[in-house]
Design an enzyme around this catalytic site. Structure first.
Site: not given
Ligand code: BV8
Length: 228
Positions: A89-90, A105, A132, A172-173, A197
């Site tokens: 999400i960065d 995500h 908003c 990623t895991s 990885n």
């Protein structure tokens, strides 16, 4: 050649963004249920806002690393034949120049209105309950996909997996679905699969090839070999 690259927290680790499950991971000190579920948000919105406001503010202290830069360079060569699907999400992919990035995500730099469901670019804290920009209600939440929520752009992702020749997973895991299942989907459509990885992931056995080491070394080397 059509390529789909899935990235996870490991690609941002060398930029100084904590991962979720490594020793100093984000989840330490926070139970997943408390900060990354809709129920947790309903129960303690201030705790969840503080968790995401801190991560949003921390973006100012980090920079893309050579792994992000290599994927941006790959896009210069492949153009629309490359799609980066990120669980992160960065905004480090964008800041390194990547333009075709799907944040399945969600994103820290976006706010979602619980009233009108609109998504708005956002850089400030949400803890002080700002209105908003679209409908004016003070019901903004972090625009991230929590556990039990449906990831963004799933149709577009599966369409890309169906067409791609090569699926590459970086940092990623392989612990969270549906992202962890993309390698099997790509392979079922005939794509070759490669994992880059630091350590073997939960899904390493599902890949045609796995290479272990830091993303800032593995990703540039892979891109250089691919594009010369
Ligand atoms: C959904 C956003 C339905 C928020 C995140 C039982 C079985 C199977 C599945 C489930 C189940 N029960 C429930 C589920 C579904 C659930 C799930 O998978 N749960 C898990 C825990 C079992 N999933 C969901 O709820 C998802 N929604 O399923 O909806 C649906 C499905 C399909 C179609 C329609 C509807 C939604 C999940 C989203 C949750 N939100 N993040 C935020 O960021 O705060 S999850 C979060 O953790 C990340 O986004 C990422 O997805 C996930 C895993 O994190 P990683 O990125 O992999 O990071 P991690 O720390 O784990 O690993 C880092 C890796 O990098 C390590 O391997 C390490 O070795 C490596 N590394 C470290 N340093 C480096 C490095 N690599 C290279 N270089 C380095 N320097």
């Amino acid at each position: 050649m059509r390529v789909v690259v899935l990235t996870g927290a490991g690609i941002s680790a060398e930029s100084g963004v904590p991962t979720f499950r490594d020793a100093d991971g984000l989840w330490e000190g926070h139970r997943v249920e408390d900060v990354a579920t809709p129920e947790g948000f309903d129960l303690k919105p201030s705790l969840v806002h503080a968790f995401y406001d801190a991560r949003r503010a921390a973006l100012a202290d980090v920079e893309p690393n050579p792994a992000h830069d290599a994927l941006a360079r790959l896009e210069e060569t492949l153009g629309d034949d490359l799609l980066v699907v990120t669980q992160n999400i960065d905004d480090l992919h964008e800041r390194s120049g990547s333009q075709r990035v799907l944040h399945m995500h969600g994103e820290l730099l976006s706010a979602l209105c619980r009233g009108c469901r609109s998504r708005s670019p956002w850089t400030d804290p949400l803890a002080d309950l700002p209105p908003c920009p679209r409908c004016g209600v003070t019901e903004l939440r972090p625009d991230v996909v929590w556990f039990g929520e449906i990831p963004y752009e799933m149709d577009r992702i599966y369409a890309a997996l169906e067409r791609c020749d090569l699926f590459v997973s970086v940092g990623t895991s392989g612990a969270v679905y549906p992202a962890a299942g993309f390698v099997q989907a790509a392979a079922s459509y005939g794509a070759r699969t490669l994992e880059l990885n630091l350590l073997p992931s939960e899904g390493s056995h599902l890949f045609d090839e796995t290479r272990h080491g830091p993303a800032s070394r593995l990703v540039p080397a892979w891109v250089d070999a691919l594009v010369g």
